[in-house]
Scaffold this active site. Structure first.
Site, PDB file in Angstrom:
ATOM      1  N   HIS A   1       0.831  -1.208   0.000  1.00 24.50           N
ATOM      2  CA  HIS A   1       0.000   0.000   0.000  1.00 24.50           C
ATOM      3  C   HIS A   1       0.867   1.260   0.000  1.00 24.50           C
ATOM      4  CE1 HIS A   1      -3.566  -2.336   1.999  1.00 24.50           C
ATOM      5  NE2 HIS A   1      -3.330  -2.724   0.775  1.00 24.50           N
TER       6      HIS A   1
ATOM      7  N   HIS B   1      -7.157  -0.512   2.692  1.00 20.62           N
ATOM      8  CA  HIS B   1      -6.437  -0.960   1.505  1.00 20.62           C
ATOM      9  C   HIS B   1      -6.559   0.188   0.507  1.00 20.62           C
ATOM     10  CE1 HIS B   1      -6.457  -5.221   2.987  1.00 20.62           C
ATOM     11  NE2 HIS B   1      -7.285  -4.612   3.799  1.00 20.62           N
TER      12      HIS B   1
END
Ligand SMILES: Cc1cc2nc3c(=O)[nH]c(=O)nc-3n(C[C@H](O)[C@H](O)[C@H](O)COP(=O)(O)OP(=O)(O)OC[C@H]3O[C@@H](n4cnc5c(N)ncnc54)[C@H](O)[C@@H]3O)c2cc1C
Ligand SMILES: *[C@@H]1O[C@H](CO)[C@@H](O)[C@H](O)[C@H]1NC(C)=O
Ligand SMILES: *[C@@H]1O[C@H](CO)[C@@H](O)[C@H](O)[C@H]1NC(C)=O
Ligand SMILES: *[C@@H]1O[C@H](CO)[C@@H](O)[C@H](O)[C@H]1NC(C)=O
Length: 621
Positions: free
Chosen positions: A553, A597
């Protein structure tokens, strides 16, 4: 034997042995039949040297596909989208195989510089940092999980000086791109219907899902929509999924418009430099390589970088936009002194633990995944292959450690994996994570084969990290991968919070929901942590620093902020400070990583950016 043939097959259709893209196109055409008229192969276009467009978008990832779609809605605008990779394929569509894609040429294959407090067992103390190199970008490699974070994550962006990015203002953009397929959410004011991006649950469930839900309820958590009113709770992952298959950014936003006349997509085109007029700081176009030939193309209106947190930072610095000292050292002429590459933030997860259940049919391992019955079920849009990246459950919690957070804002997420590292009999997950065979043998070798196959994982994720890293150039040559220093766990609080995450996973396992199956933690100590008492705080600190890996990420390297903010690279309208006609639209502009996310936030950013661009050029279409 059967399995190794299967693996060879999937690797070959993923492009390992098929580097020539025309052959690749034919293969993928054969092996990925479109599911409806909105799907199909995107024709490859060959821009001529010197050709001019209104907009040039660099990178067809999560963000780039959205921007290319929305800008080409204006019929007078000619848009060129340049992407270094080629097509997705049949294999990359299969949700549970997500981790395998990192060992194919669809990955740029970055590794971190050696880390002090993370990836200690991994080969050479370096962490693997996969990034998509394919139409759809990292949304093709990712685990399909669709999360947006907490409303205050965005309200914080406004507090940092980014007007227009409050939760209230960005929620319509999340909804705009969404086509929610989950029946009970079609009504929800938090979800959108009729957008390009399909969001669904995996059709498959096992008793593991039931146990997870029960465990949550026993611990006092609601079974909820984590993209709805409250983030804290337990849920089944919402995924970017269409009929049990991956719905990447490319499939969602490019394929339905592949014949739009004013949008050209050039594959296997690697941009090496932004062409900038050194007197006016106007971005005029880009230089790229296709078929070993260097070409230049020009933009009448704007160049838009959507090359991702590593790619966009690298391209800016190579083109003279970045920290003055650093560029001087490499002999790059500095046009604007900006903190490009700083503020790298990421989410790490502790993935080394395996929980063993005393029952069959609950967990997934590589043998069940490769079985003919799984393949047959997948053909019908069901079965265990549809589990997004193997993730069967999500939980968000605020640990006791997060005293600085308002109630309702989580600091730890748990992802329940339907399998575990122990069940990685073929060693593919290991090679993807960089875990040595020796480590695997020491930790899981003593476990009977049967138990290894009856194992799953509960991986805590540090979703409010305090450590910050940096991306720099290795040299002034584009082919040299940039140096990436994630600095995981550099801030001591991060290690403490992750330990709370491990404790939370243990509480989940100790519920009746899981004890019904005699669930237990495999308790062979990790190598080099044997000196600590197993299950003591010190033991877990040691274990966490060994096998924590990134959830990929990475964000923040071209931070968004007002001109007055010395740490900002782009304005709240995503224009590069001190430059003209140059914008960055991707994960790199995120000023502070959300508790989420990152794919959905990036798609939202691209939707909003497209409207900002349309506003800025209104009246001169
Ligand atoms: C293995 C993995 C698992 C993940 N799991 C999840 C998940 O489950 N859920 C979630 O929400 N997020 C997940 N993520 C993160 C998420 O996918 C990314 O944050 C998001 O895709 C980033 O979007 P982007 O547009 O910034 O960059 P990308 O999607 O990476 O797009 C960048 C594009 O630019 C291209 N490019 C780069 N440089 C150049 C160049 N010089 N010339 C031409 N093209 C170039 C790349 O090839 C790529 O296609 C995961 C990521 C990975 C890698
Ligand atoms: C949709 O909302 C209405 C009114 O709030 C409610 O009666 C109905 O049951 C909801 N439908 C679904 C599928 O949740
Ligand atoms: C596993 O289950 C079997 C049958 O239900 C039982 O006999 C056995 O004692 C259990 N083993 C453990 C370790 O719980
Ligand atoms: C850049 O690096 C590549 C790969 O290492 C090399 O082949 C190439 O010659 C280099 N280019 C220059 C200009 O040094």
């Amino acid at each position: 034997m059967r399995i190794s043939i299967f693996i060879c097959f999937i690797l070959s259709i993923s492009g390992v042995s098929l580097e020539r893209y025309n052959i690749f196109d034919i293969w993928t055409n054969l092996f990925r039949p479109p599911q409806n008229e909105n799907e199909g192969f995107i024709p490859d276009y060959n821009p001529k040297n010197g050709q001019e467009y209104d907009f040039i978008v660099v990178g067809a990832g999560s963000a780039g596909c959205v921007v290319a779609n929305r800008l080409s809605e204006v019929p007078q605008w000619k848009v060129l989208l340049l992407e270094s990779g080629g097509n997705e394929n049949y294999f990359s569509d299969i949700p549970i195989f997500a981790p395998f894609l990192s060992i194919t040429p669809m990955n740029w294959g970055y590794t971190s510089e050696p880390e002090q407090k993370a990836c200690r067992d991994l080969r050479g103390h370096v962490c693997y940092l996969p990034r998509g190199k394919v139409l759809g970008g990292s949304s093709v490699l990712n685990f399909l999980i669709y999360q947006r974070g907490h409303p205050d994550d965005y309200n914080d962006w406004v507090r940092m000086g980014n007007d227009g990015w409050s939760y209230e203002e960005v929620l319509p953009y999340f909804k705009k791109s969404e086509n929610i397929k989950i029946q009970e959410l079609k009504n929800s004011t938090y979800h959108g219907l009729g957008g390009y991006l399909d969001i669904d649950h995996a059709p498959y469930s096992s008793s593991l899902n039931t146990a997870f839900r029960e465990a949550g309820e026993e611990l006092g958590y609601e079974w909820n929509d984590p993209n709805g009113e409250k983030l804290i709770g337990f849920s089944k992952p919402q995924a970017t999924m269409r009929n049990g298959k991956r719905c990447s950014s490319s499939k969602a936003f490019l394929e339905p418009i592949r014949f739009r006349r004013n949008l050209k997509v050039s594959k296997h085109s690697t941009v090496t430099r932004i062409i900038i007029d050194p007197f006016t700081n106007i971005a005029k176009g880009v230089e790229f390589i296709k078929n070993n030939k260097r070409r230049k193309v020009y933009a009448r209106r704007e160049v838009i970088l959507s090359a991702g947190s590593i790619g966009s930072a690298q391209l800016l610095m190579l083109s003279g936009v970045g920290p003055k000292e650093h560029l001087r050292e490499l002999g790059i002429n500095n046009l604007v002194n900006l903190p490009v590459g700083y503020n790298l933030q990421d989410h790490v997860t502790f993935s080394g633990n395996a929980f063993i259940v005393n029952a069959s049919g609950l967990c997934i391992n590589d043998i069940t995944a490769a079985s003919p019955s799984s393949a047959a079920a997948y053909m019908m849009g069901d079965g265990p292959l549809t589990i997004p990246g193997g993730a069967a459950g999500l939980a968000f919690t605020q640990t006791e450690f997060a005293r600085d957070l308002a109630p309702g804002r989580p600091d730890i997420e748990l992802v329940m994996g339907a399998g575990s590292l122990a069940g990685d009999l073929l060693g593919i997950i290991r090679s993807m994570l960089g875990i040595t065979d020796n480590w695997y043998r020491e930790v899981y070798g003593s476990l009977p084969l049967e138990d290894r196959q009856r194992s799953f994982s509960l991986n805590p994720i540090l979703i409010r990290p305090r450590s910050v890293g940096r991306v720099t150039l290795r040299s002034s040559n584009f082919s040299d991968q940039p140096k990436i220093h994630p600095n995981y766990f550099e801030h001591p609080d991060d290690l403490q919070a992750m330990k709370e995450g491990v404790r939370f996973a243990q509480r989940v396992i100790n519920t009746n929901g899981f004890q019904r199956f005699g669930t237990r933690l495999h308790s062979a100590p990790f190598p080099n942590c044997e000196g600590f008492l197993f299950n003591s705080d010190e033991y877990w600190e040691c274990a966490i620093m060994q096998t924590s890996i990134t959830l990929d990420h990475q964000v923040g390297t071209c931070k968004m902020g007002p001109k007055s903010d010395p740490t900002a690279v782009v304005s709240p309208r995503l224009l590069v400070h001190g430059m003209q006609r140059l914008r960055v639209v991707d994960a790199s502009v995120i000023p502070r990583i959300p508790a989420s996310h990152t794919h959905a936030p990036v798609v939202m950013i691209a939707e909003k950016a497209s409207d900002l661009i349309k506003e800025d050029w209104e009246g001169s279409i």
